[in-house]
Design a protein around this motif. Structure first.
Motif, PDB file in Angstrom:
ATOM      1  N   MET A   1       8.799   4.648  37.090  1.00  0.00           N
ATOM      2  CA  MET A   1       8.825   3.589  38.093  1.00  0.00           C
ATOM      3  C   MET A   1       7.894   2.467  37.642  1.00  0.00           C
ATOM      4  N   ASP A   2       8.467   1.277  37.481  1.00  0.00           N
ATOM      5  CA  ASP A   2       7.708   0.110  37.054  1.00  0.00           C
ATOM      6  C   ASP A   2       7.260  -0.655  38.298  1.00  0.00           C
ATOM      7  N   SER A   3       5.974  -0.872  38.460  1.00  0.00           N
ATOM      8  CA  SER A   3       5.473  -1.558  39.657  1.00  0.00           C
ATOM      9  C   SER A   3       6.039  -2.965  39.797  1.00  0.00           C
ATOM     10  N   ALA A   4       6.456  -3.573  38.668  1.00  0.00           N
ATOM     11  CA  ALA A   4       7.017  -4.926  38.715  1.00  0.00           C
ATOM     12  C   ALA A   4       8.390  -4.943  39.366  1.00  0.00           C
ATOM     13  N   GLN A   5       9.035  -3.762  39.468  1.00  0.00           N
ATOM     14  CA  GLN A   5      10.373  -3.686  40.026  1.00  0.00           C
ATOM     15  C   GLN A   5      10.379  -3.206  41.472  1.00  0.00           C
ATOM     16  N   VAL A   6       9.195  -3.028  42.050  1.00  0.00           N
ATOM     17  CA  VAL A   6       9.076  -2.535  43.423  1.00  0.00           C
ATOM     18  C   VAL A   6       8.528  -3.664  44.297  1.00  0.00           C
ATOM     19  N   PRO A   7       9.099  -3.875  45.499  1.00  0.00           N
ATOM     20  CA  PRO A   7       8.545  -4.910  46.387  1.00  0.00           C
ATOM     21  C   PRO A   7       7.045  -4.732  46.569  1.00  0.00           C
ATOM     22  N   PRO A   8       6.254  -5.815  46.480  1.00  0.00           N
ATOM     23  CA  PRO A   8       4.788  -5.721  46.539  1.00  0.00           C
ATOM     24  C   PRO A   8       4.256  -4.958  47.750  1.00  0.00           C
ATOM     25  N   ALA A   9       4.823  -5.207  48.945  1.00  0.00           N
ATOM     26  CA  ALA A   9       4.330  -4.522  50.148  1.00  0.00           C
ATOM     27  C   ALA A   9       4.530  -3.020  50.025  1.00  0.00           C
ATOM     28  N   MET A  10       5.668  -2.611  49.490  1.00  0.00           N
ATOM     29  CA  MET A  10       5.944  -1.192  49.302  1.00  0.00           C
ATOM     30  C   MET A  10       5.018  -0.601  48.253  1.00  0.00           C
ATOM     31  N   MET A  11       4.773  -1.350  47.178  1.00  0.00           N
ATOM     32  CA  MET A  11       3.903  -0.869  46.107  1.00  0.00           C
ATOM     33  C   MET A  11       2.480  -0.691  46.624  1.00  0.00           C
ATOM     34  N   ALA A  12       2.027  -1.575  47.494  1.00  0.00           N
ATOM     35  CA  ALA A  12       0.684  -1.463  48.061  1.00  0.00           C
ATOM     36  C   ALA A  12       0.555  -0.188  48.882  1.00  0.00           C
ATOM     37  N   GLN A  13       1.615   0.172  49.602  1.00  0.00           N
ATOM     38  CA  GLN A  13       1.595   1.413  50.381  1.00  0.00           C
ATOM     39  C   GLN A  13       1.571   2.630  49.471  1.00  0.00           C
TER      40      GLN A  13
ATOM     41  N   ALA B   1      -2.646   9.429  48.989  1.00  0.00           N
ATOM     42  CA  ALA B   1      -3.499  10.418  48.327  1.00  0.00           C
ATOM     43  C   ALA B   1      -2.767  10.963  47.103  1.00  0.00           C
ATOM     44  N   PRO B   2      -3.479  11.394  46.065  1.00  0.00           N
ATOM     45  CA  PRO B   2      -2.828  11.938  44.864  1.00  0.00           C
ATOM     46  C   PRO B   2      -1.879  13.085  45.222  1.00  0.00           C
ATOM     47  N   GLY B   3      -0.653  12.998  44.706  1.00  0.00           N
ATOM     48  CA  GLY B   3       0.333  14.044  44.947  1.00  0.00           C
ATOM     49  C   GLY B   3       1.098  13.902  46.242  1.00  0.00           C
ATOM     50  N   GLU B   4       0.740  12.924  47.083  1.00  0.00           N
ATOM     51  CA  GLU B   4       1.448  12.734  48.355  1.00  0.00           C
ATOM     52  C   GLU B   4       2.782  12.029  48.108  1.00  0.00           C
ATOM     53  N   PRO B   5       3.868  12.540  48.679  1.00  0.00           N
ATOM     54  CA  PRO B   5       5.187  11.946  48.406  1.00  0.00           C
ATOM     55  C   PRO B   5       5.430  10.659  49.191  1.00  0.00           C
ATOM     56  N   PHE B   6       6.252   9.799  48.622  1.00  0.00           N
ATOM     57  CA  PHE B   6       6.716   8.608  49.325  1.00  0.00           C
ATOM     58  C   PHE B   6       8.238   8.595  49.269  1.00  0.00           C
ATOM     59  N   VAL B   7       8.846   8.156  50.367  1.00  0.00           N
ATOM     60  CA  VAL B   7      10.296   8.244  50.540  1.00  0.00           C
ATOM     61  C   VAL B   7      10.894   6.845  50.560  1.00  0.00           C
ATOM     62  N   ILE B   8      11.943   6.626  49.729  1.00  0.00           N
ATOM     63  CA  ILE B   8      12.594   5.320  49.644  1.00  0.00           C
ATOM     64  C   ILE B   8      14.105   5.500  49.814  1.00  0.00           C
TER      65      ILE B   8
END
Length: 296
Positions: free
Chosen positions: A189-201, A206-213
Motif C-alpha cells: 500500500m503506497d501512502s501516495a495512493q490513499v486519500p490523506p484523511a484516510m491515511m492519517a487515520q 495501534a501496531p497490528g490493529e486492522p483497518f477496513v476499506i
C-alpha cells in the motif's frame, strides 16, 4: 418519352456508380497516405498518433519504429474488417461497448481541452501543495500489509461488527460468525495512493490493529506488517505536484460543467432507477476516469 428519360437516368446512375468504384480503385499510397488496406487509408497522422502514445527511447531507428507502428495499424485494420464481415459490428454487445468507449474518449478530450485554460502553478503554490500533502511527498511510505478480502454485505452497516476486532484473526472470526467467506493475501500500500484523511487515520492505529476499506462490491481488512520510507527529492516532487494541481483544477472544471449540463438536461428515469441524493463534495467516477485525480 418517359421510358426514354428513365433509361437515360438509370444509365447515368450506373455510370456515376462506376466512376466512384473506379476512383476507389485508383487510391494510391502516397503523400499523407502511408498504406491502403482493402480500400481503407492509413494516414501518417494515425501513425504519428500511435507513436505519440509510445515511450520511444532515444537513439532508436525512427524509421523502423514508424514501420512497426504502421504494420500494427494494418494488422488491426485487417482484423477489424474481418470482424465486420463476421457481423460483429451489428452485435448489440459491440454497439453498447462502442458507445461507452466513444463517450469515454469524448469526456477525456473534453477534460484535456479544459486543461489548456489552467495556468501553470508558481513555486509558492507548488511548495504549499507539497506541504499540504505529506503522505504523497515528504512522508511518502510504502507499507507491506496482510489482508482479508471479502464481498461487501448488502447492508454496509453490518461492518460495524468489525470495530471490536484488534487483530486480523479477530476479523476472520467475526466474518466466520457472520457466514461471510473471505480470502487472505499479502500486498503493498503506497501512502501516495490513499486519500490523506484516510491515511492519517491508518497511521494513528495501534501496531497490528486492522483497518477496513470498502471498495465497490469488495471490502478489505488490512494490517501493516512492515514499512519502507520513500526518499523525498524536492526537485523530482515539483513536476509531480504540478501535474496533481493541474488535474485537481481540471476535475473542478469538469464537475462544474457536469452540474451545468445536468441543470439544462431533461432526464427521466424508470420507476426504481432514480439516483439517490448525491453528495455535493463527491467527484463523480466519470470525472475520475477522465482526469487523473490525486488520492485526496
Amino acid at each position: 418519352m418517359l421510358n426514354t428519360i428513365s433509361v437515360k437516368k438509370r444509365a447515368l446512375m450506373c455510370l456515376t456508380a462506376g466512376a466512384v468504384m473506379l476512383t476507389g480503385c485508383e487510391k494510391t499510397a502516397e503523400g499523407q497516405v502511408a498504406a491502403i488496406v482493402n480500400g481503407e487509408e492509413v494516414t501518417l497522422q494515425e501513425i504519428n498518433a500511435a507513436l505519440g502514445e509510445a515511450n520511444i527511447p532515444e537513439g532508436v531507428d525512427k524509421e523502423a519504429i514508424q514501420q512497426q507502428a504502421l504494420q500494427q495499424i494494418v494488422d488491426r485494420r485487417l482484423l477489424a474488417q474481418a470482424a465486420k464481415e463476421a457481423g460483429i459490428d451489428q452485435d448489440p454487445a459491440y454497439l453498447i461497448r462502442q458507445r461507452q468507449l466513444s463517450e469515454a474518449l469524448l469526456v477525456r478530450m473534453y477534460a484535456d481541452k479544459a486543461g489548456t485554460t489552467i495556468k501553470v502553478p508558481d513555486q509558492a503554490e507548488i511548495d504549499r501543495y507539497t506541504e499540504a500533502n505529506p503522505f504523497t511527498f515528504a512522508n511518502r511510505t510504502v507499507y507491506a500489509v496482510d489482508q482479508v478480502i471479502f464481498p461487501a454485505p448488502a447492508d454496509l452497516g453490518d461492518l460495524k461488527q468489525l470495530e471490536v476486532a484488534n487483530t486480523l484473526a479477530d476479523v476472520e472470526k467475526i466474518l466466520t460468525g457472520m457466514g461471510i467467506k473471505f480470502a487472505r493475501k499479502s500486498a503493498q500500500m503506497d501512502s501516495a495512493q490513499v486519500p490523506p484523511a484516510m491515511m492519517a487515520q491508518i497511521v494513528s492505529l495501534a501496531p497490528g490493529e486492522p483497518f477496513v476499506i470498502p471498495t465497490g462490491g469488495t471490502v478489505t481488512a488490512s494490517v501493516i506488517k512492515d514499512r519502507q520510507t520513500v526518499s523525498f527529492n524536492p526537485e523530482q516532487a515539483g513536476p509531480v505536484a504540478v501535474k496533481a494541481i493541474r488535474n485537481e483544477e481540471m476535475a473542478k472544471i469538469m464537475k462544474q460543467r457536469l452540474a451545468e449540463a445536468k441543470a439544462k438536461a431533461e432526464i427521466t428515469y424508470q420507476s426504481g432507477f432514480s439516483p439517490a441524493d448525491e453528495k455535493a463534495a463527491d467527484t463523480p467516477d466519470v470525472i475520475k476516469e477522465a482526469v487523473d485525480v490525486p488520492a485526496g
